[in-house]
Design a protein around this motif. Structure first.
Motif, PDB file in Angstrom:
ATOM      1  N   ALA A   2     -20.656 -35.585  60.583  1.00 62.18           N
ATOM      2  CA  ALA A   2     -20.923 -34.894  61.843  1.00 62.18           C
ATOM      3  C   ALA A   2     -21.422 -35.952  62.807  1.00 62.18           C
ATOM      4  N   ARG A  14     -34.041 -42.088  63.335  1.00 59.34           N
ATOM      5  CA  ARG A  14     -33.597 -41.435  62.083  1.00 59.34           C
ATOM      6  C   ARG A  14     -34.283 -40.099  61.808  1.00 59.34           C
ATOM      7  N   ALA A  17     -30.911 -35.928  61.648  1.00 57.35           N
ATOM      8  CA  ALA A  17     -29.580 -36.257  61.133  1.00 57.35           C
ATOM      9  C   ALA A  17     -28.786 -34.985  60.889  1.00 57.35           C
ATOM     10  N   ARG A  43     -29.914 -44.944  51.827  1.00 60.95           N
ATOM     11  CA  ARG A  43     -30.753 -44.541  52.972  1.00 60.95           C
ATOM     12  C   ARG A  43     -30.525 -43.085  53.361  1.00 60.95           C
ATOM     13  N   THR A  44     -29.336 -42.576  53.074  1.00 62.72           N
ATOM     14  CA  THR A  44     -29.080 -41.155  53.342  1.00 62.72           C
ATOM     15  C   THR A  44     -29.836 -40.289  52.332  1.00 62.72           C
ATOM     16  N   SER A  78     -26.665 -48.177  45.988  1.00 67.01           N
ATOM     17  CA  SER A  78     -27.788 -49.012  46.431  1.00 67.01           C
ATOM     18  C   SER A  78     -27.626 -50.409  45.875  1.00 67.01           C
ATOM     19  N   GLY A  79     -27.302 -51.372  46.746  1.00 72.87           N
ATOM     20  CA  GLY A  79     -27.103 -52.742  46.287  1.00 72.87           C
ATOM     21  C   GLY A  79     -28.367 -53.352  45.714  1.00 72.87           C
ATOM     22  N   SER A  80     -29.516 -53.013  46.282  1.00 73.50           N
ATOM     23  CA  SER A  80     -30.790 -53.600  45.837  1.00 73.50           C
ATOM     24  C   SER A  80     -31.408 -52.811  44.689  1.00 73.50           C
ATOM     25  N   ILE A 128     -21.295 -54.083  46.528  1.00 73.41           N
ATOM     26  CA  ILE A 128     -20.530 -53.344  45.523  1.00 73.41           C
ATOM     27  C   ILE A 128     -19.040 -53.658  45.664  1.00 73.41           C
ATOM     28  N   GLU A 149     -20.178 -39.023  51.858  1.00 74.99           N
ATOM     29  CA  GLU A 149     -20.870 -38.354  52.975  1.00 74.99           C
ATOM     30  C   GLU A 149     -21.749 -39.311  53.770  1.00 74.99           C
ATOM     31  N   GLY A 151     -24.198 -42.846  54.565  1.00 77.70           N
ATOM     32  CA  GLY A 151     -24.184 -42.997  55.990  1.00 77.70           C
ATOM     33  C   GLY A 151     -23.236 -44.087  56.476  1.00 77.70           C
ATOM     34  N   GLU A 153     -23.436 -47.283  56.940  1.00 79.34           N
ATOM     35  CA  GLU A 153     -23.273 -48.572  56.256  1.00 79.34           C
ATOM     36  C   GLU A 153     -22.326 -48.428  55.059  1.00 79.34           C
ATOM     37  N   LEU A 154     -22.527 -47.381  54.291  1.00 80.38           N
ATOM     38  CA  LEU A 154     -21.642 -47.152  53.145  1.00 80.38           C
ATOM     39  C   LEU A 154     -20.215 -46.877  53.628  1.00 80.38           C
TER      40      LEU A 154
HETATM   41  N1  LIG Z   1     -24.475 -36.852  60.577  1.00 87.65           N
HETATM   42  C1  LIG Z   1     -23.996 -37.072  59.375  1.00 87.65           C
HETATM   43  O1  LIG Z   1     -22.940 -36.520  59.003  1.00 87.65           O
HETATM   44  C2  LIG Z   1     -24.717 -38.004  58.444  1.00 87.65           C
HETATM   45  C3  LIG Z   1     -24.206 -38.194  57.155  1.00 87.65           C
HETATM   46  C4  LIG Z   1     -24.873 -39.097  56.326  1.00 87.65           C
HETATM   47  C5  LIG Z   1     -25.991 -39.786  56.775  1.00 87.65           C
HETATM   48  N2  LIG Z   1     -26.472 -39.572  58.008  1.00 87.65           N
HETATM   49  C6  LIG Z   1     -27.646 -40.320  58.493  1.00 87.65           C
HETATM   50  O2  LIG Z   1     -27.326 -41.705  58.504  1.00 87.65           O
HETATM   51  C7  LIG Z   1     -28.509 -42.473  58.258  1.00 87.65           C
HETATM   52  C8  LIG Z   1     -28.277 -43.385  57.062  1.00 87.65           C
HETATM   53  O3  LIG Z   1     -27.194 -44.236  57.319  1.00 87.65           O
HETATM   54  P1  LIG Z   1     -27.309 -45.794  56.972  1.00 87.65           P
HETATM   55  O4  LIG Z   1     -26.052 -46.418  57.430  1.00 87.65           O
HETATM   56  O5  LIG Z   1     -28.600 -46.306  57.497  1.00 87.65           O
HETATM   57  O6  LIG Z   1     -27.461 -45.825  55.413  1.00 87.65           O
HETATM   58  P2  LIG Z   1     -26.515 -45.433  54.152  1.00 87.65           P
HETATM   59  O7  LIG Z   1     -25.106 -45.866  54.385  1.00 87.65           O
HETATM   60  O8  LIG Z   1     -26.790 -44.035  53.755  1.00 87.65           O
HETATM   61  O9  LIG Z   1     -27.171 -46.326  53.032  1.00 87.65           O
HETATM   62  C9  LIG Z   1     -27.207 -47.715  53.218  1.00 87.65           C
HETATM   63  C10 LIG Z   1     -27.574 -48.356  51.909  1.00 87.65           C
HETATM   64  O10 LIG Z   1     -26.527 -48.119  50.938  1.00 87.65           O
HETATM   65  C11 LIG Z   1     -26.370 -49.298  50.169  1.00 87.65           C
HETATM   66  N3  LIG Z   1     -25.032 -49.848  50.460  1.00 87.65           N
HETATM   67  C12 LIG Z   1     -24.168 -49.470  51.422  1.00 87.65           C
HETATM   68  N4  LIG Z   1     -23.041 -50.216  51.341  1.00 87.65           N
HETATM   69  C13 LIG Z   1     -23.225 -51.073  50.315  1.00 87.65           C
HETATM   70  C14 LIG Z   1     -22.425 -52.090  49.732  1.00 87.65           C
HETATM   71  N5  LIG Z   1     -21.210 -52.399  50.203  1.00 87.65           N
HETATM   72  N6  LIG Z   1     -22.916 -52.769  48.670  1.00 87.65           N
HETATM   73  C15 LIG Z   1     -24.145 -52.493  48.197  1.00 87.65           C
HETATM   74  N7  LIG Z   1     -24.957 -51.544  48.693  1.00 87.65           N
HETATM   75  C16 LIG Z   1     -24.491 -50.838  49.751  1.00 87.65           C
HETATM   76  C17 LIG Z   1     -27.486 -50.251  50.593  1.00 87.65           C
HETATM   77  O11 LIG Z   1     -28.598 -49.898  49.760  1.00 87.65           O
HETATM   78  P3  LIG Z   1     -29.806 -50.938  49.442  1.00 87.65           P
HETATM   79  O12 LIG Z   1     -30.451 -51.248  50.760  1.00 87.65           O
HETATM   80  O13 LIG Z   1     -30.676 -50.176  48.530  1.00 87.65           O
HETATM   81  O14 LIG Z   1     -29.164 -52.145  48.866  1.00 87.65           O
HETATM   82  C18 LIG Z   1     -27.722 -49.840  52.037  1.00 87.65           C
HETATM   83  O15 LIG Z   1     -28.992 -50.178  52.543  1.00 87.65           O
HETATM   84  C19 LIG Z   1     -29.605 -41.478  57.953  1.00 87.65           C
HETATM   85  O16 LIG Z   1     -30.352 -41.262  59.139  1.00 87.65           O
HETATM   86  C20 LIG Z   1     -28.825 -40.240  57.558  1.00 87.65           C
HETATM   87  O17 LIG Z   1     -29.586 -39.073  57.725  1.00 87.65           O
HETATM   88  C21 LIG Z   1     -25.855 -38.701  58.875  1.00 87.65           C
END
Ligand SMILES: NC(=O)c1ccc[n+]([C@@H]2O[C@H](COP(=O)([O-])OP(=O)(O)OC[C@H]3O[C@@H](n4cnc5c(N)ncnc54)[C@H](OP(=O)(O)O)[C@@H]3O)[C@@H](O)[C@H]2O)c1
Length: 218
Positions: A2, A14, A17, A43-44, A78-80, A128, A149, A151, A153-154
């Motif tokens: 969304a 943040r 969301a 982080r999600t 989670s990479g870490s 990953i 789903e 966020g 970064e993933l």
């Molecule tokens: N509106 C919507 O539909 C929706 C949907 C989902 C999320 N959100 C919002 O989006 C925000 C989160 O998004 P975000 O981008 O900050 O975080 P994210 O993608 O949820 O998580 C990021 C974490 O995932 C791990 N990661 C991601 N890609 C990786 C890779 N290639 N290799 C290793 N580890 C990897 C890492 O974990 P480590 O740091 O532990 O290594 C990274 O810090 C939140 O505010 C959430 O509520 C909104």
């Protein structure tokens, strides 16, 4: 995903969301009902009270009618290896929770994760290797259709790996703004037009004030 009309998936701080309508929420559960597994970034999972489960009985019946298990598998990335063990997802044990991590996870982090997850698997040294991870998920856990789903970064990592077949976007009539507000794809991104992930529009419809778009890989 969304997103607001300016492409944000959360506010810059943040704090917000979840901003779609009830219809969008239902749409999310309908999508989950088509997938063997639902995946989200650390982080999600940390930042909101979500459990990535199938939801109410009507969606579980939908799964069964579609030949899927009543409850989808749940996958955290989670990479870490730093995932909050008190996160909501670990409180409901209706289906296995799998954590994908990397060689960056310390022994202590791996131990903590193994205490809360059903399986913890390392793929890649620093990032990953999703191609290998998805192959393993199919072979070991029977995951043929995976719903990611976010966020941002993933999502970006999956786009860059060329592993996204379908993109479901709900455009919501709000603007969040802000340099630091996450978007549908953050992370490293692509550096030139020729390399960009490409999609074509499959369907679009509007329900009340929201647009529901489905793109497929071109
Ligand atoms: N509106 C919507 O539909 C929706 C949907 C989902 C999320 N959100 C919002 O989006 C925000 C989160 O998004 P975000 O981008 O900050 O975080 P994210 O993608 O949820 O998580 C990021 C974490 O995932 C791990 N990661 C991601 N890609 C990786 C890779 N290639 N290799 C290793 N580890 C990897 C890492 O974990 P480590 O740091 O532990 O290594 C990274 O810090 C939140 O505010 C959430 O509520 C909104």
């Amino acid at each position: 995903m969304a997103m607001t009309a300016d492409g944000k998936i959360a506010t810059a701080n943040r704090a917000v969301a979840s901003f779609g309508s009830m219809r969008d929420r239902e749409h999310l559960l309908e999508l989950r009902a088509t997938a063997d597994a639902v995946m989200a970034g650390a982080r999600t999972v940390d930042s909101a009270p979500i459990n990535l489960g199938p939801g109410p009985a009507k969606f579980r019946r939908l799964r069964l009618r579609g030949g899927l298990a009543e409850y989808n598998l749940r996958i955290i990335v989670s990479g870490s290896g730093l995932v909050n063990p008190k996160a909501e997802i670990f409180k409901r044990r209706f289906s296995p929770i799998i954590i994908l991590t990397t060689g960056r996870a310390s022994k202590a982090n791996l131990r903590h994760l193994r205490a809360v997850a059903d399986e913890v698997k390392v793929f890649g040294r620093r990032e990953i290797n999703f191609r290998a991870a998805l192959r393993w998920l199919r072979e070991k856990w029977g995951v043929n259709r995976l719903l990611c789903e976010g966020g941002g970064e993933l999502n970006d990592a999956l786009f860059r790996a060329g592993l996204v077949d379908e993109l479901h976007l709900t455009v919501c009539p709000k603007i969040f703004g802000g340099h630091h507000a996450p978007t549908t794809a953050d992370g490293h991104g692509f550096s030139c037009l020729a390399a960009a992930a490409r999609f074509r529009l499959k369907t679009i419809r509007h329900v009340s004030n929201e647009l529901f778009a489905v793109f497929i890989s071109a």
